[in-house]
Enzyme design. Structure first.
Site, short mmCIF file in Angstrom:
data_model
loop_
_atom_site.label_atom_id
_atom_site.label_comp_id
_atom_site.label_asym_id
_atom_site.label_seq_id
_atom_site.Cartn_x
_atom_site.Cartn_y
_atom_site.Cartn_z
CB THR A 189 -0.95 0.04 1.21
OG1 THR A 189 -0.17 0.10 2.40
CG2 THR A 189 -1.84 -1.18 1.25
CG ASN A 193 -8.94 5.59 3.24
OD1 ASN A 193 -9.37 4.57 3.79
ND2 ASN A 193 -9.18 6.80 3.69
CB SER A 214 -1.19 -4.07 7.97
OG SER A 214 -1.08 -2.74 8.39
N GLY A 215 -1.22 -3.95 10.80
CA GLY A 215 -1.95 -4.01 12.07
C GLY A 215 -3.42 -4.18 11.71
CG ASP A 216 -6.02 -5.10 14.69
OD1 ASP A 216 -6.16 -6.25 14.27
OD2 ASP A 216 -5.50 -4.84 15.79
CB SER A 247 2.25 -1.09 16.85
OG SER A 247 1.37 -0.15 16.30
NE ARG A 326 -0.04 2.18 19.40
CZ ARG A 326 -0.74 2.07 18.27
NH1 ARG A 326 -0.15 1.64 17.17
NH2 ARG A 326 -2.00 2.43 18.23
CD GLU A 518 -7.34 2.98 11.62
OE1 GLU A 518 -7.22 3.98 10.89
OE2 GLU A 518 -6.39 2.31 12.02
P1 ADP Z 1 -0.47 -0.26 13.23
O1 ADP Z 1 -0.98 -1.40 14.05
O2 ADP Z 1 1.00 -0.21 13.29
O3 ADP Z 1 -1.13 1.02 13.59
P2 ADP Z 1 -2.22 -0.42 10.95
O4 ADP Z 1 -2.44 -1.54 10.01
O5 ADP Z 1 -3.29 -0.20 11.96
O6 ADP Z 1 -0.83 -0.60 11.71
O7 ADP Z 1 -2.01 0.85 10.05
C1 ADP Z 1 -1.97 2.15 10.57
C2 ADP Z 1 -2.64 3.09 9.61
O8 ADP Z 1 -1.92 3.18 8.40
C3 ADP Z 1 -4.05 2.67 9.22
O9 ADP Z 1 -4.90 3.78 9.40
C4 ADP Z 1 -3.93 2.33 7.74
O10 ADP Z 1 -5.12 2.65 7.08
C5 ADP Z 1 -2.83 3.24 7.31
N1 ADP Z 1 -2.08 2.86 6.10
C6 ADP Z 1 -2.20 1.78 5.30
N2 ADP Z 1 -1.27 1.76 4.33
C7 ADP Z 1 -0.51 2.88 4.51
C8 ADP Z 1 0.61 3.43 3.84
N3 ADP Z 1 1.18 2.82 2.81
N4 ADP Z 1 1.13 4.58 4.32
C9 ADP Z 1 0.59 5.19 5.39
N5 ADP Z 1 -0.48 4.73 6.07
C10 ADP Z 1 -1.02 3.58 5.64
#
Ligand code: ADP
Ligand code: MG
Length: 539
Positions: A189, A193, A214-216, A247, A326, A518
């Site tokens: 990604t 979004n 990724s994360g959730d 995370s 965290r 989120e």
């Molecule tokens: P974490 O658990 O580390 O927070 P997440 O999967 O929850 O990981 O992602 C954190 C945020 O990053 C989410 O809001 C997701 O929609 C967003 N996201 C997804 N792809 C990217 C990207 N390539 N660059 C920045 N943010 C992204």
């Protein structure tokens, strides 16, 4: 198979052995093995003239992700058969066990013709594959007992967690998918979004599984993207899989827990979830439809939080470089400035939900012909939500403005500006420290918040902590949560109730509400569970 040079220590022919052969080790031709394949195990016995006490290894086929046959180089007429196992092994340090990779490679050179050696190796590889594909009868919630033959799309968020998701894919997942013989494509990604927009337009017929590494947060995007499609009813049945790369890996920790294994974290959790993905068993997963004050609706697979938990989740974004820790850091920081949040909370108990049939099963979501319509059709687009937390560390979720009316009808929820029906319970307190609604067992890798939640119990596990709790008692609750012991700690301020629907009307002028970690717009929200609406690969 090569001719016998040494007899096996015991008779290899027992009634349940389906294949027996003698091979040499791939790396050392002087080491020879007798190998038996039963319905449950690959039994590898080292052949030697002197008795060796540890010479027999039993590898359970339920731990095997795949097997393949291949030939040697041009000068080598031998063929090889390799099987890949991920058995649970006791850790060297600490307690518990985790899945650790074991590769078994055997060399066959009994026949002159290399093609015949390869055929024999292939016979073994196929037999191992057939028996390691789980065939034991379907269990509760299981839709398919055979693995899918699928093309897999792996979506990786390179920014999640400590920014390691891509290197974790390279170091573990790519190889595991290869071992399992699962062809896949990788999509990295590029921004928030991106995945949501991609799955809204994706030709789903090309894919059998969408894997979210990724994360959730990235899974939240994918689920909402699928439910924004005109064919949402079909789309949301796409099997999804989660691999922890962020995370906040709550769903991954929940799936691991449901598989019956002892708690693990970090890379051990990744290997466990990768293993479950290779096994490919699909289950149903509850989704919760959440109405926001603007009239927008989002779908949630994990949690709705307000107060302490939501604040910690968002404020701890700035500590994401420490990974899953965290939340611990964030909890300690927030405890130091504990707040009380005012609001009204109401809910619908399952026993009062008249849509439940006699078997206790909630009515399935309605078909696409009866589409949901929003209470406020002309809601203004919600652009970047910044709430009152203009602090840069606050995670900001851009909501997609033009949600088409799709997804199942919410039959339990009145419009958000109407009073709740008479059969709802209104909580007498109006001062809280936190409200947390969960539909899976884990809120984070080490927060076992809803111990009796299952993937598709059709229940929202609602927790709230009433104001008046001391800092020490709240800290004790969070420490107990690591083992899921908070519910039996007799904390008089903690309430746990299982519900089908709920409404929260915050009255404090400022605050954070999160859905699956989120941020969403702050204001009244209501939620209703849709039992088993999505599909998830589990154990
Ligand atoms: P974490 O658990 O580390 O927070 P997440 O999967 O929850 O990981 O992602 C954190 C945020 O990053 C989410 O809001 C997701 O929609 C967003 N996201 C997804 N792809 C990217 C990207 N390539 N660059 C920045 N943010 C992204
Ligand atoms: Mg549940």
């Amino acid at each position: 198979m090569e001719p016998d040079t040494a007899p096996p220590d015991c008779s290899p022919v027992t009634p349940h052995v389906t294949l027996y052969g003698e091979f040499t080790a791939a790396g050392n031709r002087r080491v020879r093995y007798a190998v038996s394949l039963t319905e449950q195990e690959l039994v590898v016995q080292r052949l030697s003239s002197a008795p060796v006490p540890w010479n027999k290894v039993l590898l359970r086929l339920e731990d095997c992700v795949g097997s393949r046959a291949h030939c040697g180089d041009d000068s080598d007429p031998a063929a090889y058969f390799t099987a890949y196992f991920y058995p649970l092994k006791k850790r060297w340090v600490g307690s518990g066990s985790s899945r650790q990779r074991v590769e078994q490679c055997f060399r066959l050179a009994a026949l002159q013709d290399p093609r015949c050696n390869l055929e024999e190796a292939d016979k073994w590889a196929r037999a191992v594959r057939e028996r390691s594909a789980r065939k034991h009868g379907p269990r509760d919630g299981l839709l398919m007992s055979e693995p899918l033959h699928r093309h897999t799309l792996v979506l990786v968020n390179p920014q999640s967690g400590r920014g390691q998701a891509l290197s974790l894919y390279n170091s573990h997942i790519q190889r595991m998918l290869q071992e399992a013989g699962l062809p896949h494509s990788l999509l990295i990604t590029e921004r928030q979004n991106h995945a949501r927009e991609l799955v809204r337009d994706l030709n789903l017929a090309q894919w059998d599984t969408l894997v979210i590494m990724s994360g959730d947060g990235l899974l939240f995007e994918v689920i909402n993207g699928l439910l924004e499609r005109p064919d949402w009813w079909e789309a949301i049945r796409m099997p999804l899989a989660i691999l922890p790369g962020g995370s906040g890996n709550a769903l991954a920790a929940s799936v691991h827990h449901y598989s019956g294994s002892s708690p693990v974290s970090s890379e051990e959790l990744l290997v466990s979830c990768g293993f479950l993905l290779c096994k490919g068993l699909v289950s149903r997963m509850d989704l919760v439809s959440i109405h926001l004050s603007s009239g927008a609706r989002v779908f949630s697979f994990l949690s709705l939080a307000w107060g302490f938990v939501a604040d910690v989740d968002i404020e701890s974004e700035k500590y994401r470089h420490v990974g899953a820790a965290r939340f611990t850091v964030g909890t300690l920081v927030r405890l130091a400035c504990l707040r009380v949040y005012r609001g009204r909370l109401s809910y619908l108990l399952p026993s009062l939900d008249n849509r439940i049939d006699q078997n206790g099963v909630q009515n399935t979501p309605l078909p696409a012909s009866s589409l949901y319509s929003f209470p406020h059709e002309n809601c203004s687009p919600i652009s970047e939500h910044n709430s009152c937390h203009s602090n840069n560390s606050v995670k900001v979720t851009r909501r997609l403005a033009n949600l088409s009316p799709s997804g199942p009808v919410d039959s339990l929820l009145p419009p958000l500006d109407h009073p709740v029906p008479n059969n709802w319970v209104v909580v007498p307190q109006e001062e809280f420290v936190l409200m947390l609604a969960m539909y899976q067992s884990h809120l984070a890798e080490d927060l076992f918040a809803a111990p009796d939640s299952t993937l598709d119990d059709g229940l929202i596990h609602l927790f709230y902590v009433k104001a008046g709790i001391s800092r020490a008692a709240l800290l004790r609750l969070f420490l107990a949560m690591e083992k899921g012991a908070h519910l039996t700690s007799n904390c008089p301020h903690l309430v746990h109730v299982k519900v089908r629907a709920l409404r929260l009307e915050p009255q404090s002028p400022k605050g954070i509400i999160t859905v699956d970690g989120e941020v969403v717009e702050y204001g009244p929200v209501q939620a209703e569970v849709h039992r088993g609406l999505a599909r998830l690969i589990t154990g």
